[in-house]
Scaffold this motif. Structure first.
Motif, mmCIF file in Angstrom:
data_model
loop_
_atom_site.group_PDB
_atom_site.id
_atom_site.type_symbol
_atom_site.label_atom_id
_atom_site.label_comp_id
_atom_site.label_asym_id
_atom_site.label_seq_id
_atom_site.Cartn_x
_atom_site.Cartn_y
_atom_site.Cartn_z
ATOM 1 N N ASP A 209 0.817 -1.222 0.000
ATOM 2 C CA ASP A 209 0.000 0.000 0.000
ATOM 3 C C ASP A 209 0.847 1.266 0.000
ATOM 4 O O ASP A 209 0.545 2.242 0.697
ATOM 5 C CB ASP A 209 -0.968 0.016 1.199
ATOM 6 C CG ASP A 209 -2.012 -1.079 1.115
ATOM 7 O OD1 ASP A 209 -2.523 -1.311 0.009
ATOM 8 O OD2 ASP A 209 -2.300 -1.711 2.151
ATOM 9 N N GLU A 210 1.909 1.241 -0.785
ATOM 10 C CA GLU A 210 2.744 2.430 -0.920
ATOM 11 C C GLU A 210 1.949 3.535 -1.597
ATOM 12 O O GLU A 210 1.180 3.281 -2.521
ATOM 13 C CB GLU A 210 3.984 2.093 -1.741
ATOM 14 C CG GLU A 210 4.983 3.215 -1.871
ATOM 15 C CD GLU A 210 6.227 2.777 -2.622
ATOM 16 O OE1 GLU A 210 6.547 3.412 -3.652
ATOM 17 O OE2 GLU A 210 6.869 1.800 -2.193
ATOM 18 N N GLN A 211 2.122 4.757 -1.109
ATOM 19 C CA GLN A 211 1.376 5.884 -1.645
ATOM 20 C C GLN A 211 1.720 6.130 -3.107
ATOM 21 O O GLN A 211 2.876 6.057 -3.503
ATOM 22 C CB GLN A 211 1.705 7.144 -0.833
ATOM 23 C CG GLN A 211 0.781 8.311 -1.093
ATOM 24 C CD GLN A 211 -0.621 8.099 -0.569
ATOM 25 O OE1 GLN A 211 -1.482 7.581 -1.277
ATOM 26 N NE2 GLN A 211 -0.857 8.476 0.678
ATOM 27 N N ASN A 212 0.683 6.392 -3.901
ATOM 28 C CA ASN A 212 0.866 6.748 -5.309
ATOM 29 C C ASN A 212 0.788 8.275 -5.406
ATOM 30 O O ASN A 212 -0.302 8.848 -5.430
ATOM 31 C CB ASN A 212 -0.223 6.102 -6.163
ATOM 32 C CG ASN A 212 -0.046 6.361 -7.649
ATOM 33 O OD1 ASN A 212 0.497 7.389 -8.053
ATOM 34 N ND2 ASN A 212 -0.518 5.448 -8.469
ATOM 35 N N PRO A 213 1.929 8.966 -5.447
ATOM 36 C CA PRO A 213 1.933 10.439 -5.398
ATOM 37 C C PRO A 213 1.114 11.083 -6.511
ATOM 38 O O PRO A 213 0.411 12.070 -6.275
ATOM 39 C CB PRO A 213 3.423 10.794 -5.525
ATOM 40 C CG PRO A 213 4.150 9.569 -5.080
ATOM 41 C CD PRO A 213 3.298 8.416 -5.516
ATOM 42 N N GLU A 214 1.203 10.534 -7.715
ATOM 43 C CA GLU A 214 0.483 11.130 -8.846
ATOM 44 C C GLU A 214 -1.025 11.007 -8.667
ATOM 45 O O GLU A 214 -1.778 11.966 -8.874
ATOM 46 C CB GLU A 214 0.917 10.465 -10.152
ATOM 47 C CG GLU A 214 0.266 11.067 -11.391
ATOM 48 C CD GLU A 214 0.710 10.402 -12.678
ATOM 49 O OE1 GLU A 214 0.213 10.802 -13.744
ATOM 50 O OE2 GLU A 214 1.558 9.485 -12.616
ATOM 51 N N LEU A 215 -1.475 9.818 -8.269
ATOM 52 C CA LEU A 215 -2.907 9.591 -8.052
ATOM 53 C C LEU A 215 -3.421 10.474 -6.919
ATOM 54 O O LEU A 215 -4.483 11.097 -7.033
ATOM 55 C CB LEU A 215 -3.145 8.113 -7.728
ATOM 56 C CG LEU A 215 -4.579 7.724 -7.356
ATOM 57 C CD1 LEU A 215 -5.519 7.978 -8.522
ATOM 58 C CD2 LEU A 215 -4.636 6.246 -6.938
ATOM 59 N N ILE A 219 -6.316 13.573 -7.173
ATOM 60 C CA ILE A 219 -7.550 13.575 -6.380
ATOM 61 C C ILE A 219 -7.650 14.845 -5.541
ATOM 62 O O ILE A 219 -8.711 15.482 -5.465
ATOM 63 C CB ILE A 219 -7.605 12.322 -5.480
ATOM 64 C CG1 ILE A 219 -7.884 11.087 -6.344
ATOM 65 C CG2 ILE A 219 -8.666 12.466 -4.394
ATOM 66 C CD1 ILE A 219 -7.878 9.780 -5.602
ATOM 67 N N ILE A 220 -6.549 15.253 -4.920
ATOM 68 C CA ILE A 220 -6.566 16.457 -4.082
ATOM 69 C C ILE A 220 -6.750 17.710 -4.926
ATOM 70 O O ILE A 220 -7.466 18.635 -4.532
ATOM 71 C CB ILE A 220 -5.278 16.524 -3.239
ATOM 72 C CG1 ILE A 220 -5.285 15.374 -2.221
ATOM 73 C CG2 ILE A 220 -5.169 17.870 -2.516
ATOM 74 C CD1 ILE A 220 -4.015 15.218 -1.445
ATOM 75 N N ILE A 232 -15.009 22.369 5.476
ATOM 76 C CA ILE A 232 -14.020 23.153 6.225
ATOM 77 C C ILE A 232 -12.628 22.573 6.052
ATOM 78 O O ILE A 232 -11.659 23.307 5.839
ATOM 79 C CB ILE A 232 -14.415 23.227 7.716
ATOM 80 C CG1 ILE A 232 -15.761 23.944 7.840
ATOM 81 C CG2 ILE A 232 -13.334 23.963 8.524
ATOM 82 C CD1 ILE A 232 -16.332 23.953 9.236
ATOM 83 N N ASP A 233 -12.493 21.289 6.135
ATOM 84 C CA ASP A 233 -11.224 20.650 5.771
ATOM 85 C C ASP A 233 -11.417 19.168 5.540
ATOM 86 O O ASP A 233 -12.385 18.557 6.023
ATOM 87 C CB ASP A 233 -10.120 20.938 6.800
ATOM 88 C CG ASP A 233 -10.142 19.998 8.001
ATOM 89 O OD1 ASP A 233 -9.969 18.781 7.808
ATOM 90 O OD2 ASP A 233 -10.314 20.488 9.129
ATOM 91 N N ILE A 234 -10.530 18.621 4.754
ATOM 92 C CA ILE A 234 -10.467 17.165 4.537
ATOM 93 C C ILE A 234 -9.059 16.736 4.931
ATOM 94 O O ILE A 234 -8.072 17.327 4.476
ATOM 95 C CB ILE A 234 -10.759 16.798 3.073
ATOM 96 C CG1 ILE A 234 -12.209 17.154 2.712
ATOM 97 C CG2 ILE A 234 -10.503 15.307 2.826
ATOM 98 C CD1 ILE A 234 -12.585 16.894 1.270
ATOM 99 N N HIS A 235 -8.959 15.737 5.786
ATOM 100 C CA HIS A 235 -7.650 15.316 6.280
ATOM 101 C C HIS A 235 -7.623 13.808 6.489
ATOM 102 O O HIS A 235 -8.627 13.124 6.306
ATOM 103 C CB HIS A 235 -7.302 16.043 7.600
ATOM 104 C CG HIS A 235 -8.293 15.798 8.693
ATOM 105 N ND1 HIS A 235 -9.494 16.475 8.763
ATOM 106 C CD2 HIS A 235 -8.269 14.961 9.761
ATOM 107 C CE1 HIS A 235 -10.175 16.063 9.825
ATOM 108 N NE2 HIS A 235 -9.453 15.141 10.443
ATOM 109 N N ASN A 321 -0.959 18.251 3.554
ATOM 110 C CA ASN A 321 -1.905 18.519 4.639
ATOM 111 C C ASN A 321 -3.172 17.672 4.575
ATOM 112 O O ASN A 321 -3.806 17.421 5.595
ATOM 113 C CB ASN A 321 -2.255 20.018 4.726
ATOM 114 C CG ASN A 321 -2.859 20.571 3.449
ATOM 115 O OD1 ASN A 321 -3.567 19.894 2.719
ATOM 116 N ND2 ASN A 321 -2.569 21.848 3.160
ATOM 117 N N VAL A 322 -3.551 17.205 3.392
ATOM 118 C CA VAL A 322 -4.737 16.362 3.299
ATOM 119 C C VAL A 322 -4.482 14.962 3.846
ATOM 120 O O VAL A 322 -5.377 14.311 4.366
ATOM 121 C CB VAL A 322 -5.266 16.306 1.845
ATOM 122 C CG1 VAL A 322 -6.395 15.280 1.698
ATOM 123 C CG2 VAL A 322 -5.769 17.674 1.415
ATOM 124 N N THR A 323 -3.250 14.500 3.764
ATOM 125 C CA THR A 323 -2.914 13.182 4.316
ATOM 126 C C THR A 323 -2.531 13.258 5.799
ATOM 127 O O THR A 323 -2.363 12.222 6.442
ATOM 128 C CB THR A 323 -1.742 12.544 3.540
ATOM 129 O OG1 THR A 323 -0.619 13.433 3.538
ATOM 130 C CG2 THR A 323 -2.141 12.220 2.115
#
Length: 330
Positions: A209-215, A219-220, A232-235, A321-323
């Motif tokens: 489950d390595e993060q896919n930076p491009e994907l 999305i963000i 107000i925020d998504i985190h 900041n979203v992650t």
């Protein structure tokens, strides 16, 4: 119905790859018998890997298409990463075999024969492999199938080594310098090992489950461009890939005075936005947080009836900041 048709289409194409793999393997064996070339023999041995990998890919596509069950609540899509990893390992092993045969030929020495027919047959297999690999990669990217992408890269890496064999045979045909055949085998053996490593690396990143930076960035960026003032925020966002499907976890902060129905609808708006702009099946697990006093400085609801602190600035959503686990604040 569309999903079922896509699955059948992918399985049908993988069957085609398996059938062609067998045909091309037979063709290379014939070329080896005609030429007695070690590099052609090594290329034929690599085709055995093609055939095994094709049938493994076929099985993984079938297994990944099975619905969720009690033992596999997230479905069976992860099997694509496993079979892709095994395929990458087999490619690397084929590269080692080619290097071994090349060194052996250099040490022992070998006189080649029937080069004209051998060159014609091997060239034909290279052309077929390349176009089949090109179609497989293109289809795999369209369908978000790691199996088809890996199969395509395998076929194209086989094409490159096969062309190396063809070039070496042509040079030997005109120069009668037989050790050139072995040198080419060594060079392309190293290349195949590198290709195998890259496929294994990608499959391991999916399994872990390595993060896919491009994907994640796509999305963000989509959320940032279409954000509503009440979001107000998504985190604490996390994205997992299961075969050709995605699973997205996130927390969304909403005004605390919303009714449950109203808050749920605002959260649904986020989910609908992502679902309508993602080219694959997505499963969502969103958690609603109520806003706190610390949220006021970044809250863009200017006529908020319960505001306790002045608005300071808008926080631009980014992968960083979203992650983040924490709510956004100044």
């Amino acid at each position: 119905m569309t999903t079922i048709n896509n699955i059948k289409d992918k399985i049908g194409f993988q069957k085609l790859i398996a059938i062609f793999g067998i045909v091309l393997f037979v063709g290379k064996i014939i070329a080896w018998k005609l030429t007695d070339s070690d590099s052609v023999f090594s290329d034929a041995m690599e085709s055995i890997v093609n055939v095994i990998s094709a049938f493994m890919g076929l099985y993984s596509l079938y297994l990944a298409s099975k619905p969720k069950d009690e033992d596999h609540p997230y479905g069976h899509g992860k099997v694509e990463f496993v079979t892709s990893g095994i395929e990458g390992a087999l490619i690397a092993i084929a590269g080692i075999m080619i290097i071994y045969e090349g060194i052996n030929s250099l040490v022992v020495g070998r006189v080649l024969k029937g080069l004209d027919w051998g060159i014609a047959i091997i060239t034909l297999t290279a052309i077929i492999n390349y176009f089949l690999g090109y179609i497989s990669i293109k289809k795999g990217k369209k369908e978000n199938s790691l199996v088809l992408i890996s199969s395509g890269k395998h076929l194209q890496s086989d094409t490159i080594t096969t062309l190396g064999v063809v070039i070496s045979l042509i040079i030997v045909y005109f120069t009668k310098i037989y050790w050139i055949d072995s040198v080419f085998a060594l060079i392309f053996g190293l290349y195949i090992i590198f290709v195998g490593y890259k496929i294994v690396r990608k499959s391991l990143s999916g399994i872990m489950d390595e993060q896919n930076p491009e994907l994640l960035k796509n999305i963000i960026d989509l959320l940032e461009e279409n954000r509503h003032t009440e979001w107000i925020d998504i985190h604490n966002m996390k994205i997992q890939q299961f075969g050709s499907s995605l699973h997205i976890d996130a927390h969304i902060t909403l005004p605390y005075y919303y009714s449950l129905r109203e808050a749920h609808q605002k959260m649904e708006n986020v989910i609908i936005l992502l679902a309508n702009n993602t080219d694959r099946t997505v499963e969502f697990n969103f958690h609603m947080d109520d806003c706190k006093t610390i949220s006021c400085p970044i809250c863009q609801i200017m006529h908020c009836p319960v505001r306790e602190r002045d608005f300071v600035k808008k926080v631009i959503w980014t992968p960083e900041n979203v992650t983040s686990v924490e709510k956004h604040t100044i």
